[in-house]
Motif scaffolding. Structure first.
Motif, PDB file in Angstrom:
ATOM      1  N   LEU A  85      44.157  48.898  47.245  1.00  9.79           N
ATOM      2  CA  LEU A  85      45.589  49.047  46.978  1.00  9.79           C
ATOM      3  C   LEU A  85      46.320  49.647  48.177  1.00  9.79           C
ATOM      4  O   LEU A  85      45.731  50.300  49.023  1.00  9.79           O
ATOM      5  CB  LEU A  85      45.805  49.930  45.740  1.00  9.79           C
ATOM      6  CG  LEU A  85      45.246  49.403  44.415  1.00  9.79           C
ATOM      7  CD1 LEU A  85      45.516  50.410  43.301  1.00  9.79           C
ATOM      8  CD2 LEU A  85      45.842  48.043  44.063  1.00  9.79           C
TER       9      LEU A  85
ATOM     10  N   GLY B 193      47.922  44.022  42.669  1.00 10.86           N
ATOM     11  CA  GLY B 193      48.597  44.996  43.527  1.00 10.86           C
ATOM     12  C   GLY B 193      50.095  44.907  43.421  1.00 10.86           C
ATOM     13  O   GLY B 193      50.800  45.932  43.426  1.00 10.86           O
TER      14      GLY B 193
ATOM     15  N   GLY C   5      48.087  44.812  47.087  1.00 15.59           N
ATOM     16  CA  GLY C   5      46.636  44.922  47.034  1.00 15.59           C
ATOM     17  C   GLY C   5      45.988  43.687  47.619  1.00 15.59           C
ATOM     18  O   GLY C   5      46.596  42.615  47.670  1.00 15.59           O
TER      19      GLY C   5
END
Length: 228
Positions: free
Chosen positions: A82, A189, A196
């Motif tokens: 992330l 993400g 991400g």
């Protein structure tokens, strides 16, 4: 003990399981052992070079069943990183657009998996082998062409978070064929608001076949040489 097919069985038709190593293409793995057998061979589903794990290969008359194996449910484990994105959704390209992730709680991360479980729409990465205008999408992307791929129906049966050590989120996914775990990492993400990308991926199961029953390329080479 894993049964090793004889040369006669390989020529007639057999299913062999390879644990593909990191950085190798699926064809690299097949070609390494193909030289040592007199049978035709094909694999049942490509793994990206940066992924490891189960590669089902069929020889002889069993190559007629490749499509059947390709359609089976798959299981993966891996790590989503992330706080940044990459153009390829994995580490084949450099992370960019860094954003803070430290504020995320474990509960928020786990809760976010629910939006990606079940029957969902997923857009493949532009850096993929999906056909677009008669060419592979990655070829157009590398040429600097603007590409728009249509979302596809996929099923994610299980999306389990197994460990959180930010910025790393470890996971296990059970999904239908055609699912891009790179896209899942990117979309996950985005849903968390920090971006991400896929840091690591391992395919652990295809249908009833398990990577625990697979041999490495080196082990297959040794076994086939010993059988000569």
């Amino acid at each position: 003990m894993i049964a090793i097919p004889t040369q006669e069985e390989l020529i007639e038709g057999a299913v062999i399981l390879i644990d593909k190593p990191l950085t190798w293409t699926s064809f690299d793995a097949i070609n390494k052992i193909k030289r040592l057998m007199k049978a035709k061979i094909g694999h049942c589903g490509t793994l990206d070079p940066l992924a490891t794990g189960l590669l089902i290969c069929c020889t002889g008359k069993m190559t007629k069943r490749i499509t059947e194996y390709q359609k089976q449910e798959k299981e993966y484990t891996g790590i989503i990183h992330l706080g940044a994105v990459t153009p390829t959704y994995d580490l084949e390209s450099k992370p960019e657009q860094e954003k803070p992730f430290e504020h995320l709680t474990d509960d928020e991360i786990i809760e976010a998996t629910k939006a990606f479980t079940g029957d969902i729409k997923q857009t493949p990465p532009i850096h993929s082998a999906v056909q677009k205008d008669g060419k592979r999408a990655y070829e157009l992307a590398r040429a600097g062409k603007e590409i728009k791929l249509e979302p596809r129906d996929v099923q994610i049966k299980t999306f389990e978070i197994t460990k959180i050590a930010l910025p790393e989120v470890h996971f296990r996914v059970v999904c239908s064929t055609g699912t891009y775990i790179r896209s899942l990492a990117n979309d996950f993400g985005a849903a968390l608001g920090c971006g991400g990308y896929l840091q690591a991926l391992r395919r652990t199961k295809i249908g009833d076949y398990n990577v625990d029953d697979a041999l490495t390329v080196e082990q297959w080479v040794a076994e086939l040489k010993a059988a000569e």
